[in-house]
Design a protein around this motif. Structure first.
Motif, PDB file in Angstrom:
ATOM      1  N   LEU A  90     -21.286  67.930   7.035  1.00 55.89           N
ATOM      2  CA  LEU A  90     -21.868  66.881   6.190  1.00 55.89           C
ATOM      3  C   LEU A  90     -20.789  65.958   5.627  1.00 55.89           C
ATOM      4  CD1 LEU A  90     -24.661  68.912   4.373  1.00 55.89           C
ATOM      5  CD2 LEU A  90     -24.929  67.243   6.226  1.00 55.89           C
ATOM      6  N   ARG A  91     -19.639  66.508   5.269  1.00 59.01           N
ATOM      7  CA  ARG A  91     -18.540  65.654   4.797  1.00 59.01           C
ATOM      8  C   ARG A  91     -18.056  64.765   5.925  1.00 59.01           C
ATOM      9  NH1 ARG A  91     -16.695  62.366   1.273  1.00 59.01           N
ATOM     10  NH2 ARG A  91     -14.434  62.347   1.078  1.00 59.01           N
ATOM     11  N   TRP A  92     -17.954  65.327   7.152  1.00 60.58           N
ATOM     12  CA  TRP A  92     -17.580  64.562   8.346  1.00 60.58           C
ATOM     13  C   TRP A  92     -18.536  63.370   8.483  1.00 60.58           C
ATOM     14  CZ3 TRP A  92     -18.946  62.454  12.906  1.00 60.58           C
ATOM     15  CH2 TRP A  92     -18.002  62.346  13.917  1.00 60.58           C
ATOM     16  N   MET A  93     -19.822  63.636   8.334  1.00 56.30           N
ATOM     17  CA  MET A  93     -20.826  62.573   8.450  1.00 56.30           C
ATOM     18  C   MET A  93     -20.645  61.514   7.366  1.00 56.30           C
ATOM     19  SD  MET A  93     -22.739  62.838  11.113  1.00 56.30           S
ATOM     20  CE  MET A  93     -23.921  61.590  10.595  1.00 56.30           C
ATOM     21  N   GLU A  94     -20.335  61.921   6.147  1.00 57.17           N
ATOM     22  CA  GLU A  94     -20.101  60.948   5.067  1.00 57.17           C
ATOM     23  C   GLU A  94     -18.943  60.024   5.408  1.00 57.17           C
ATOM     24  OE1 GLU A  94     -19.355  63.001   1.389  1.00 57.17           O
ATOM     25  OE2 GLU A  94     -21.285  64.029   1.446  1.00 57.17           O
ATOM     26  N   LEU A  95     -17.839  60.624   5.867  1.00 59.01           N
ATOM     27  CA  LEU A  95     -16.661  59.813   6.179  1.00 59.01           C
ATOM     28  C   LEU A  95     -16.898  58.921   7.394  1.00 59.01           C
ATOM     29  CD1 LEU A  95     -13.788  62.375   5.493  1.00 59.01           C
ATOM     30  CD2 LEU A  95     -14.694  60.590   3.982  1.00 59.01           C
ATOM     31  N   MET A  96     -17.601  59.438   8.393  1.00 55.79           N
ATOM     32  CA  MET A  96     -17.883  58.620   9.577  1.00 55.79           C
ATOM     33  C   MET A  96     -18.857  57.497   9.233  1.00 55.79           C
ATOM     34  SD  MET A  96     -17.304  57.673  12.598  1.00 55.79           S
ATOM     35  CE  MET A  96     -16.415  58.929  13.515  1.00 55.79           C
ATOM     36  N   THR A  97     -19.844  57.767   8.420  1.00 57.77           N
ATOM     37  CA  THR A  97     -20.780  56.720   8.015  1.00 57.77           C
ATOM     38  C   THR A  97     -20.045  55.604   7.286  1.00 57.77           C
ATOM     39  OG1 THR A  97     -22.615  58.291   7.953  1.00 57.77           O
ATOM     40  CG2 THR A  97     -22.889  56.237   6.708  1.00 57.77           C
ATOM     41  N   ALA A  98     -19.114  55.964   6.423  1.00 53.56           N
ATOM     42  CA  ALA A  98     -18.313  54.953   5.721  1.00 53.56           C
ATOM     43  C   ALA A  98     -17.475  54.146   6.717  1.00 53.56           C
ATOM     44  CB  ALA A  98     -17.415  55.617   4.681  1.00 53.56           C
ATOM     45  N   ALA A  99     -16.906  54.811   7.714  1.00 48.84           N
ATOM     46  CA  ALA A  99     -16.115  54.105   8.735  1.00 48.84           C
ATOM     47  C   ALA A  99     -17.007  53.182   9.562  1.00 48.84           C
ATOM     48  CB  ALA A  99     -15.390  55.108   9.625  1.00 48.84           C
ATOM     49  N   VAL A 100     -18.202  53.638   9.909  1.00 48.44           N
ATOM     50  CA  VAL A 100     -19.160  52.802  10.649  1.00 48.44           C
ATOM     51  C   VAL A 100     -19.479  51.550   9.847  1.00 48.44           C
ATOM     52  CG1 VAL A 100     -21.597  52.694  11.369  1.00 48.44           C
ATOM     53  CG2 VAL A 100     -20.162  54.625  12.086  1.00 48.44           C
ATOM     54  N   GLU A 101     -19.734  51.720   8.561  1.00 50.37           N
ATOM     55  CA  GLU A 101     -20.065  50.574   7.714  1.00 50.37           C
ATOM     56  C   GLU A 101     -18.901  49.592   7.600  1.00 50.37           C
ATOM     57  OE1 GLU A 101     -21.518  52.331   4.097  1.00 50.37           O
ATOM     58  OE2 GLU A 101     -23.331  53.043   5.091  1.00 50.37           O
ATOM     59  N   LYS A 102     -17.689  50.112   7.648  1.00 52.15           N
ATOM     60  CA  LYS A 102     -16.517  49.248   7.546  1.00 52.15           C
ATOM     61  C   LYS A 102     -16.187  48.550   8.856  1.00 52.15           C
ATOM     62  CE  LYS A 102     -11.643  49.150   6.384  1.00 52.15           C
ATOM     63  NZ  LYS A 102     -10.443  49.904   6.034  1.00 52.15           N
ATOM     64  N   GLU A 103     -16.289  49.250   9.985  1.00 52.37           N
ATOM     65  CA  GLU A 103     -15.730  48.753  11.242  1.00 52.37           C
ATOM     66  C   GLU A 103     -16.751  48.180  12.232  1.00 52.37           C
ATOM     67  OE1 GLU A 103     -12.667  48.281  11.514  1.00 52.37           O
ATOM     68  OE2 GLU A 103     -11.802  49.639  10.031  1.00 52.37           O
ATOM     69  N   LEU A 104     -17.996  48.578  12.154  1.00 60.09           N
ATOM     70  CA  LEU A 104     -18.975  48.095  13.125  1.00 60.09           C
ATOM     71  C   LEU A 104     -19.651  46.822  12.645  1.00 60.09           C
ATOM     72  CD1 LEU A 104     -18.372  50.716  14.548  1.00 60.09           C
ATOM     73  CD2 LEU A 104     -20.807  51.067  14.844  1.00 60.09           C
ATOM     74  N   PRO A 105     -20.180  46.037  13.565  1.00 62.41           N
ATOM     75  CA  PRO A 105     -20.879  44.804  13.182  1.00 62.41           C
ATOM     76  C   PRO A 105     -21.991  45.081  12.163  1.00 62.41           C
ATOM     77  CG  PRO A 105     -20.581  44.870  15.549  1.00 62.41           C
ATOM     78  CD  PRO A 105     -20.170  46.222  15.024  1.00 62.41           C
ATOM     79  N   ASP A 106     -22.284  44.086  11.364  1.00 62.94           N
ATOM     80  CA  ASP A 106     -23.307  44.196  10.331  1.00 62.94           C
ATOM     81  C   ASP A 106     -24.682  44.079  10.975  1.00 62.94           C
ATOM     82  OD1 ASP A 106     -24.643  44.355   7.959  1.00 62.94           O
ATOM     83  OD2 ASP A 106     -24.133  42.332   7.285  1.00 62.94           O
ATOM     84  N   ASP A 107     -25.093  45.179  11.600  1.00 62.32           N
ATOM     85  CA  ASP A 107     -26.366  45.248  12.322  1.00 62.32           C
ATOM     86  C   ASP A 107     -26.975  46.607  11.967  1.00 62.32           C
ATOM     87  OD1 ASP A 107     -28.284  46.009  14.290  1.00 62.32           O
ATOM     88  OD2 ASP A 107     -27.389  44.664  15.766  1.00 62.32           O
ATOM     89  N   GLU A 108     -28.015  46.587  11.158  1.00 62.49           N
ATOM     90  CA  GLU A 108     -28.602  47.823  10.635  1.00 62.49           C
ATOM     91  C   GLU A 108     -29.045  48.774  11.746  1.00 62.49           C
ATOM     92  OE1 GLU A 108     -32.389  49.335   7.987  1.00 62.49           O
ATOM     93  OE2 GLU A 108     -31.766  47.250   7.806  1.00 62.49           O
ATOM     94  N   LEU A 109     -29.725  48.268  12.768  1.00 66.45           N
ATOM     95  CA  LEU A 109     -30.195  49.139  13.840  1.00 66.45           C
ATOM     96  C   LEU A 109     -29.023  49.732  14.622  1.00 66.45           C
ATOM     97  CD1 LEU A 109     -32.469  50.437  15.441  1.00 66.45           C
ATOM     98  CD2 LEU A 109     -32.526  48.367  16.877  1.00 66.45           C
ATOM     99  N   LEU A 110     -28.035  48.919  14.931  1.00 67.15           N
ATOM    100  CA  LEU A 110     -26.860  49.413  15.647  1.00 67.15           C
ATOM    101  C   LEU A 110     -26.191  50.534  14.854  1.00 67.15           C
ATOM    102  CD1 LEU A 110     -24.645  49.295  17.833  1.00 67.15           C
ATOM    103  CD2 LEU A 110     -23.567  47.490  16.456  1.00 67.15           C
ATOM    104  N   ARG A 111     -25.929  50.286  13.601  1.00 74.08           N
ATOM    105  CA  ARG A 111     -25.273  51.299  12.772  1.00 74.08           C
ATOM    106  C   ARG A 111     -26.112  52.567  12.676  1.00 74.08           C
ATOM    107  NH1 ARG A 111     -22.797  47.825   7.698  1.00 74.08           N
ATOM    108  NH2 ARG A 111     -21.195  46.720   8.902  1.00 74.08           N
ATOM    109  N   ARG A 112     -27.423  52.413  12.542  1.00 74.14           N
ATOM    110  CA  ARG A 112     -28.300  53.579  12.449  1.00 74.14           C
ATOM    111  C   ARG A 112     -28.239  54.409  13.729  1.00 74.14           C
ATOM    112  NH1 ARG A 112     -34.034  52.194  12.498  1.00 74.14           N
ATOM    113  NH2 ARG A 112     -33.220  50.488  11.256  1.00 74.14           N
TER     114      ARG A 112
END
Length: 151
Positions: free
Chosen positions: A89-111
């Motif tokens: 779960l901590r891995w997921m928290e950190l990866m989600t934060a990295a996704v939000e920082k580095e991936l395009p601002d596209d809600e479906l893509l990030r999801r």
């Protein structure tokens, strides 16, 4: 409405974005007291291997399969790590934060990307409970993940 790229990799922006994602993520992981021990043997090549794995999973070239041992090698790398649910779960928290920082601002893509990580970390946790050297059988080809999840 504009048409989405065919693959998640194309929507992400390619392998260089996955390298940035991996780098951002592992900087946080290595500084995290809960996760750093899991990555005691971490080397910088790990970032490239993860980017290549994700590139293949998200619809790109089969470099991980062709050059780095494919699905079997990835699963074997997790044997014996004894990953806890708290660590996952901590891995997921950190990866989600990295996704939000580095991936395009596209809600479906990030999801979709985060859904892949949730699915994959669940498998990694299960495999990690088995000791090193466990025969995993044939896990099949490297999974592919698209706009609708597992392809």
């Amino acid at each position: 409405m504009t048409e989405r790229p065919r693959t998640l990799l194309a929507a992400i922006g390619g392998i260089d974005v996955l390298r940035r994602l991996s780098n951002t993520f592992y900087e946080a992981v290595l500084a995290d007291p809960l996760l750093a021990p899991v990555f005691a043997d971490f080397t910088r090549t790990h970032i490239e291997h993860v980017a290549v794995w994700l590139g293949e999973v998200f619809g790109g070239e089969t470099r991980f399969t062709d050059e780095l041992g494919g699905h079997q090698a990835l699963l074997r790398a997790h044997l014996g790590l004894k990953i806890t649910e708290e660590q996952r779960l901590r891995w997921m928290e950190l990866m989600t934060a990295a996704v939000e920082k580095e991936l395009p601002d596209d809600e479906l893509l990030r999801r979709r990307v985060v859904e892949y990580f949730d699915w994959g970390t669940t498998i990694a946790r299960e495999v990690s409970a088995d000791p090193e050297g466990t025969d995993l059988g044939d896990p099949g080809p490297t999974p592919r993940w698209g706009w609708d999840g597992l392809v």
